[in-house]
Design an enzyme around this catalytic site. Structure first.
Site, PDB file in Angstrom:
ATOM      1  N   ARG A  67       6.879  -5.243   5.308  1.00  0.00           N
ATOM      2  CA  ARG A  67       8.076  -4.525   4.917  1.00  0.00           C
ATOM      3  C   ARG A  67       9.116  -4.608   6.030  1.00  0.00           C
ATOM      4  NH1 ARG A  67       7.675   0.280   5.152  1.00  0.00           N
ATOM      5  NH2 ARG A  67       5.519   0.428   5.874  1.00  0.00           N
ATOM      6  N   TYR A 196       7.508 -10.206  -0.365  1.00  0.00           N
ATOM      7  CA  TYR A 196       6.395  -9.422   0.189  1.00  0.00           C
ATOM      8  C   TYR A 196       6.178  -8.104  -0.577  1.00  0.00           C
ATOM      9  CZ  TYR A 196       3.661  -6.291   2.926  1.00  0.00           C
ATOM     10  OH  TYR A 196       2.687  -5.386   3.275  1.00  0.00           O
ATOM     11  N   GLY A 197       4.925  -7.757  -0.745  1.00  0.00           N
ATOM     12  CA  GLY A 197       4.458  -6.544  -1.441  1.00  0.00           C
ATOM     13  C   GLY A 197       5.456  -5.409  -1.554  1.00  0.00           C
ATOM     14  N   GLY A 198       5.526  -4.599  -0.510  1.00  0.00           N
ATOM     15  CA  GLY A 198       6.351  -3.393  -0.560  1.00  0.00           C
ATOM     16  C   GLY A 198       7.830  -3.663  -0.793  1.00  0.00           C
ATOM     17  N   LYS A 205       6.258   1.029  -3.629  1.00  0.00           N
ATOM     18  CA  LYS A 205       6.977   1.940  -2.737  1.00  0.00           C
ATOM     19  C   LYS A 205       8.375   2.271  -3.267  1.00  0.00           C
ATOM     20  CE  LYS A 205       3.499   1.458   0.062  1.00  0.00           C
ATOM     21  NZ  LYS A 205       2.698   2.354   0.848  1.00  0.00           N
ATOM     22  N   HIS A 225       2.749   9.760  -0.447  1.00  0.00           N
ATOM     23  CA  HIS A 225       2.027   8.608   0.114  1.00  0.00           C
ATOM     24  C   HIS A 225       0.598   9.054   0.457  1.00  0.00           C
ATOM     25  CE1 HIS A 225       2.261   5.113   3.300  1.00  0.00           C
ATOM     26  NE2 HIS A 225       1.699   4.723   2.186  1.00  0.00           N
ATOM     27  N   SER A 247       1.418   3.669   7.093  1.00  0.00           N
ATOM     28  CA  SER A 247       0.955   2.339   6.725  1.00  0.00           C
ATOM     29  C   SER A 247      -0.037   1.802   7.758  1.00  0.00           C
ATOM     30  CB  SER A 247       2.157   1.400   6.627  1.00  0.00           C
ATOM     31  OG  SER A 247       3.041   1.919   5.657  1.00  0.00           O
ATOM     32  N   ALA A 248      -1.119   1.225   7.249  1.00  0.00           N
ATOM     33  CA  ALA A 248      -2.182   0.631   8.081  1.00  0.00           C
ATOM     34  C   ALA A 248      -2.827   1.651   9.021  1.00  0.00           C
ATOM     35  CB  ALA A 248      -1.672  -0.585   8.852  1.00  0.00           C
ATOM     36  N   CYS A 249      -2.969   2.891   8.543  1.00  0.00           N
ATOM     37  CA  CYS A 249      -3.634   3.933   9.340  1.00  0.00           C
ATOM     38  C   CYS A 249      -4.871   4.489   8.652  1.00  0.00           C
ATOM     39  CB  CYS A 249      -2.652   5.046   9.668  1.00  0.00           C
ATOM     40  SG  CYS A 249      -1.413   4.520  10.868  1.00  0.00           S
ATOM     41  N   LYS A 251      -5.750   4.786   4.890  1.00  0.00           N
ATOM     42  CA  LYS A 251      -5.872   5.396   3.554  1.00  0.00           C
ATOM     43  C   LYS A 251      -6.903   4.662   2.701  1.00  0.00           C
ATOM     44  CE  LYS A 251      -1.532   4.988   2.616  1.00  0.00           C
ATOM     45  NZ  LYS A 251      -1.151   4.489   3.945  1.00  0.00           N
ATOM     46  N   ASN A 253      -9.283   2.697   3.491  1.00  0.00           N
ATOM     47  CA  ASN A 253     -10.652   2.810   4.009  1.00  0.00           C
ATOM     48  C   ASN A 253     -11.247   4.187   3.764  1.00  0.00           C
ATOM     49  OD1 ASN A 253     -11.835   0.395   5.717  1.00  0.00           O
ATOM     50  ND2 ASN A 253      -9.601   0.330   5.845  1.00  0.00           N
ATOM     51  N   ASP A 274      -3.370   4.926  -2.180  1.00  0.00           N
ATOM     52  CA  ASP A 274      -2.067   4.774  -1.523  1.00  0.00           C
ATOM     53  C   ASP A 274      -1.028   5.822  -1.942  1.00  0.00           C
ATOM     54  OD1 ASP A 274      -0.475   3.250   0.362  1.00  0.00           O
ATOM     55  OD2 ASP A 274       0.676   2.494  -1.335  1.00  0.00           O
ATOM     56  N   ASN A 364      -1.041  -8.400   9.075  1.00  0.00           N
ATOM     57  CA  ASN A 364      -0.738  -7.661   7.850  1.00  0.00           C
ATOM     58  C   ASN A 364      -1.118  -8.479   6.606  1.00  0.00           C
ATOM     59  OD1 ASN A 364       0.266  -5.365   6.404  1.00  0.00           O
ATOM     60  ND2 ASN A 364       2.143  -6.495   5.965  1.00  0.00           N
ATOM     61  N   ARG A 366      -3.209  -9.370   3.323  1.00  0.00           N
ATOM     62  CA  ARG A 366      -3.599  -8.368   2.324  1.00  0.00           C
ATOM     63  C   ARG A 366      -4.395  -8.979   1.181  1.00  0.00           C
ATOM     64  NH1 ARG A 366      -1.335  -2.808   2.756  1.00  0.00           N
ATOM     65  NH2 ARG A 366      -0.235  -2.905   4.741  1.00  0.00           N
ATOM     66  N   GLY A 491     -17.237   4.933   7.720  1.00  0.00           N
ATOM     67  CA  GLY A 491     -18.228   5.750   7.009  1.00  0.00           C
ATOM     68  C   GLY A 491     -18.505   7.084   7.712  1.00  0.00           C
TER      69      GLY A 491
HETATM   70  P1  GTP Z   1      -1.452   0.637   3.983  1.00  0.00           P
HETATM   71  O1  GTP Z   1      -2.087  -0.138   2.884  1.00  0.00           O
HETATM   72  O2  GTP Z   1      -0.534  -0.155   4.815  1.00  0.00           O
HETATM   73  O3  GTP Z   1      -0.787   1.880   3.514  1.00  0.00           O
HETATM   74  O4  GTP Z   1      -2.653   1.014   5.020  1.00  0.00           O
HETATM   75  P2  GTP Z   1      -3.827   2.071   4.869  1.00  0.00           P
HETATM   76  O5  GTP Z   1      -3.337   3.412   5.295  1.00  0.00           O
HETATM   77  O6  GTP Z   1      -4.434   1.968   3.539  1.00  0.00           O
HETATM   78  O7  GTP Z   1      -4.848   1.585   6.003  1.00  0.00           O
HETATM   79  P3  GTP Z   1      -6.241   0.805   5.861  1.00  0.00           P
HETATM   80  O8  GTP Z   1      -7.302   1.676   5.306  1.00  0.00           O
HETATM   81  O9  GTP Z   1      -6.002  -0.486   5.197  1.00  0.00           O
HETATM   82  O10 GTP Z   1      -6.574   0.553   7.393  1.00  0.00           O
HETATM   83  C1  GTP Z   1      -5.686  -0.134   8.242  1.00  0.00           C
HETATM   84  C2  GTP Z   1      -6.392  -0.634   9.457  1.00  0.00           C
HETATM   85  O11 GTP Z   1      -6.994   0.456  10.155  1.00  0.00           O
HETATM   86  C3  GTP Z   1      -7.515  -1.612   9.128  1.00  0.00           C
HETATM   87  O12 GTP Z   1      -7.503  -2.665  10.048  1.00  0.00           O
HETATM   88  C4  GTP Z   1      -8.754  -0.782   9.254  1.00  0.00           C
HETATM   89  O13 GTP Z   1      -9.854  -1.560   9.645  1.00  0.00           O
HETATM   90  C5  GTP Z   1      -8.375   0.260  10.319  1.00  0.00           C
HETATM   91  N1  GTP Z   1      -9.081   1.541  10.078  1.00  0.00           N
HETATM   92  C6  GTP Z   1      -9.163   2.212   8.899  1.00  0.00           C
HETATM   93  N2  GTP Z   1      -9.938   3.322   9.016  1.00  0.00           N
HETATM   94  C7  GTP Z   1     -10.334   3.365  10.312  1.00  0.00           C
HETATM   95  C8  GTP Z   1     -11.145   4.266  11.063  1.00  0.00           C
HETATM   96  O14 GTP Z   1     -11.672   5.264  10.565  1.00  0.00           O
HETATM   97  N3  GTP Z   1     -11.312   3.978  12.395  1.00  0.00           N
HETATM   98  C9  GTP Z   1     -10.749   2.881  12.967  1.00  0.00           C
HETATM   99  N4  GTP Z   1     -10.962   2.672  14.256  1.00  0.00           N
HETATM  100  N5  GTP Z   1      -9.991   1.998  12.298  1.00  0.00           N
HETATM  101  C10 GTP Z   1      -9.776   2.239  10.974  1.00  0.00           C
HETATM  102  C1  SPV Z   2       2.470  -0.058   3.357  1.00  0.00           C
HETATM  103  O1  SPV Z   2       3.098  -0.738   4.166  1.00  0.00           O
HETATM  104  O2  SPV Z   2       2.405   1.184   3.411  1.00  0.00           O
HETATM  105  C2  SPV Z   2       1.705  -0.724   2.276  1.00  0.00           C
HETATM  106  C3  SPV Z   2       1.965  -2.103   2.030  1.00  0.00           C
HETATM  107  O3  SPV Z   2       0.949  -0.083   1.551  1.00  0.00           O
HETATM  108  S1  SPV Z   2       3.409  -2.278   1.117  1.00  0.00           S
HETATM  109  O4  SPV Z   2       3.094  -2.148  -0.286  1.00  0.00           O
HETATM  110  O5  SPV Z   2       3.898  -3.589   1.408  1.00  0.00           O
HETATM  111  O6  SPV Z   2       4.378  -1.278   1.496  1.00  0.00           O
HETATM  112 MN    MN Z   3      -3.747   0.724   1.933  1.00  0.00          MN
END
Ligand code: GTP
Ligand code: SPV
Ligand code: MN
Length: 586
Positions: A67, A196-198, A205, A225, A247-249, A251, A253, A274, A364, A366, A491
């Site tokens: 994004r 790109y996605g978002g 989004k 979100h 994002s990428a924190c 969710k 997982n 998401d 990033n 996906r 886990g």
């Molecule tokens: P978006 O799709 O961008 O909104 O991201 P998201 O919030 O869904 O994050 P996602 O679960 O894809 O995790 C993003 C990154 O963080 C990945 O590389 C995961 O491996 C890492 N991650 C997720 N959960 C954990 C956790 O509990 N601990 C650690 N250390 N890393 C994590």
């Molecule tokens: C984010 O960046 O929060 C995502 C990927 O979930 S995207 O749909 O590209 O925004």
């Molecule tokens: Mn996600």
């Protein structure tokens, strides 16, 4: 077909001048046709079909991988309505600067008309969008991420003119001519210059968060979100927990977590990973639906070790974007199980060896995959009323200061916690990675209006609900002196969810009150069982007075940006937090 849709499609084609207009029905036959076409023009590459049935690789333009927040605008009448949290472009400027980029943009191309429904087919909370796009890749992704085709047209019969138009063109893919615009007054989306996605899957989004947040404000609901997970205790008691992480924190997982205590009866199932739309039910609780039907997940870090449910979900019918590929057509990314292959083709399509020292998959990169393939999908994920949310977790990446988990004292305090949350930036958006920024409710890049008004809306929604969720903050990302994450995460986050469950059900034994909120004891999270030293356990759960005094000052400075519009309640919460901290002996 609502005539308003036909009229709009007509109007758009008179500007974009496509060679052909295709109305998408979402059928298998149509999808196969599109895939075939994309294979022949190299938009898609075939993966090993024995290992990855009906799955493909897409390599994007190297300048179009995430994004682009600096090119994303809210086009409200006044700057004040967009707020300091958004880039603002006056609607007249959008007409002058951006509309011309659509002129003739589809000459020589096909224009696809994609009707889609956000939310379960029969839900009163679901909403229709129509995206027109000149990207077959976007169509194939929208087919996974939304309920596309006839189901949306059927809904339109019923909803009449209540649908959101989204105009998308790849343009020339240049970041110099890329804009993602949202018109909150007319509820329209224009996106040009990115696939790109978002930026390009406009149901996600752009609609389900930026436009829907405005609808929610006006109509008394919320577009958030948030992941939604179903937590089951050994006695069969079920609780729904939502979580807002930037994002990428984490969710996806957390939503797909496989419980290490499944044999004891503690289990997790996924409702959404998401986005969620929340309405207050007649019982005074928050009821949430997942408007999406697929997962657009981060590939790197996903493995059988960290997220077996995700690995099983992406076994087939999946589009991978910007991952690496082995010589025998298998996908690969950093963090996957097993040894690193000695040679690969990287996300750019170049030969790669581990000695290169560059990431083989884009950070990033996906997968786009259907929710129905998740082996841990909740049987309630399409409930038309949604599911009742008992707890909301706010979380971000914080190397220091924020403990593994704490519970807020009440709704207004919880809103303050969400409003002031911060996180280190990730590769999900272009720009520097690892920079700490305030990202209220993980909505900074996704809110369609002024953040101060949004906080007011949160406070109001809590007052309207007689039984609002308990609010917690979590942080899986504290680092030790060795620079490594202290908490094992993934886990093992089940241990944190178990404590959340106890808190919500009023079993409050394993906890301790601090000036910041209520934290668990080290034994409640099983620190010893996990082999954490007492020093590590302390670091995970401690409130460092000096670090927090600095944090509160910084939170205050952030809130100041919103001036007079800031709800007084949040300023009062900040003062009370400061008071509580100052009472702790230095
Ligand atoms: P978006 O799709 O961008 O909104 O991201 P998201 O919030 O869904 O994050 P996602 O679960 O894809 O995790 C993003 C990154 O963080 C990945 O590389 C995961 O491996 C890492 N991650 C997720 N959960 C954990 C956790 O509990 N601990 C650690 N250390 N890393 C994590
Ligand atoms: C984010 O960046 O929060 C995502 C990927 O979930 S995207 O749909 O590209 O925004
Ligand atoms: Mn996600």
């Amino acid at each position: 077909m609502a005539s308003s849709v036909e009229a709009w499609v007509d109007e758009v084609s008179q500007t974009t001048h496509p060679d052909k207009v295709v109305w998408c029905d979402g059928s298998d036959a149509e999808n196969e046709r599109l895939i075939g076409q994309m294979l022949s023009d190299d938009t898609l590459l075939e993966l090993n079909q024995d290992v990855h049935p009906n799955s493909y690789l897409h390599r994007s333009n190297p300048h179009d991988v995430a994004r682009t927040e600096h090119l994303t605008f809210i086009c409200s009448t006044t700057r004040e309505e967009a707020g300091p949290n958004n880039n603002w472009m006056p609607p007249a400027e959008a007409q002058e600067r951006v509309w011309p980029l659509f002129k003739d943009a589809m000459r020589g191309r096909t224009m696809y008309v994609v009707p889609y429904l956000m939310g379960p087919a029969e839900s009163p909370y679901s909403k229709v969008g129509i995206e027109v796009t000149d990207s077959a890749y976007v169509v194939a992704n929208m087919r996974i991420m939304t309920r596309m085709g006839q189901v949306a047209l059927d809904r339109l019969e019923h909803d009449g003119d209540d649908w959101v138009p989204g105009l998308h063109s790849l343009g020339d893919l240049s970041p110099d001519r890329r804009f993602i615009l949202h018109f909150p007054d007319t509820r329209q989306i224009w996106s040009v210059g990115s696939g790109y996605g978002g930026n390009a899957l406009l149901g996600k989004k752009c609609y389900a968060l930026r436009i829907a947040s405005v609808m929610g404000r006006d109509q008394g609901w919320m577009a958030e979100h948030l992941l939604i997970l179903e937590l089951q205790a050994p006695d069969g008691d079920v609780m729904y927990v939502a979580g807002a992480f930037p994002s990428a924190c984490g969710k996806t997982n957390l939503a797909m977590l496989r419980s290490p205590f499944e044999d004891q009866g503690w289990r997790v199932r996924t409702v959404g990973e998401d986005i969620c739309w929340i309405n207050v039910g007649p019982d005074g609780r928050f009821w949430a639906i997942n408007p999406e039907s697929g997962y657009f997940g981060v590939a790197p870090g996903t493995s059988y070790h960290t997220n077996p449910n995700a690995m099983e979900t992406v076994q087939s019918n999946t589009i991978f974007t910007n991952v690496a590929v082995t010589d025998d057509g298998r996908v690969w990314w950093e963090g996957m199980d097993g040894p690193v292959p000695s040679q690969l083709t990287d996300w750019l399509g170049n030969p790669w060896t581990p000695e290169d020292g560059t990431p083989a998959a884009h950070p990033n990169s996906r997968f786009t995959t259907p929710a129905t393939q998740n082996p841990a999908l909740s049987s309630h994920w399409e409930d038309t009323k949604g599911v009742p949310i008992s707890a909301i977790l706010f979380g971000g990446r914080r190397s220091t200061t924020v403990p593994l988990i704490y519970r807020s004292f009440d709704w207004a305090h919880g809103v303050y916690v969400g409003a002031t949350m911060a996180s280190e930036t990730t590769a999900a958006a272009t720009g520097a990675v690892g920079v700490l920024r305030r990202d209220p409710m993980a909505m900074l890049p996704f809110l369609g209006y002024n953040m101060a008004d949004y906080w007011r809306h949160w406070l109001d929604m809590g007052s309207r609900a007689s039984n609002p969720p308990a609010i917690f903050q979590v942080n899986w990302f504290q680092r030790g002196e060795d620079g490594k994450f202290i908490w094992p995460g993934f886990g093992q986050n089940m241990r944190v969810l178990r404590w959340v469950y106890e808190q919500v059900r009023g079993k409050n034994g394993n906890s301790r009150e601090t000036p910041v909120g209520i934290v668990p004891t080290a034994s409640a999270i099983g620190a010893e069982e996990l082999g954490l030293s007492s020093q590590q356990a302390d670091a995970l759960l401690a409130i460092d007075r000096d670090a927090w005094l600095k944090e509160v000052e910084d939170q205050g400075a952030y809130l100041d940006q919103y001036g007079e519009r800031l709800p007084a309640e949040l300023r009062a919460q900040q003062r009370r937090l400061l008071d509580r901290l100052q009472k702790v002996p230095a």
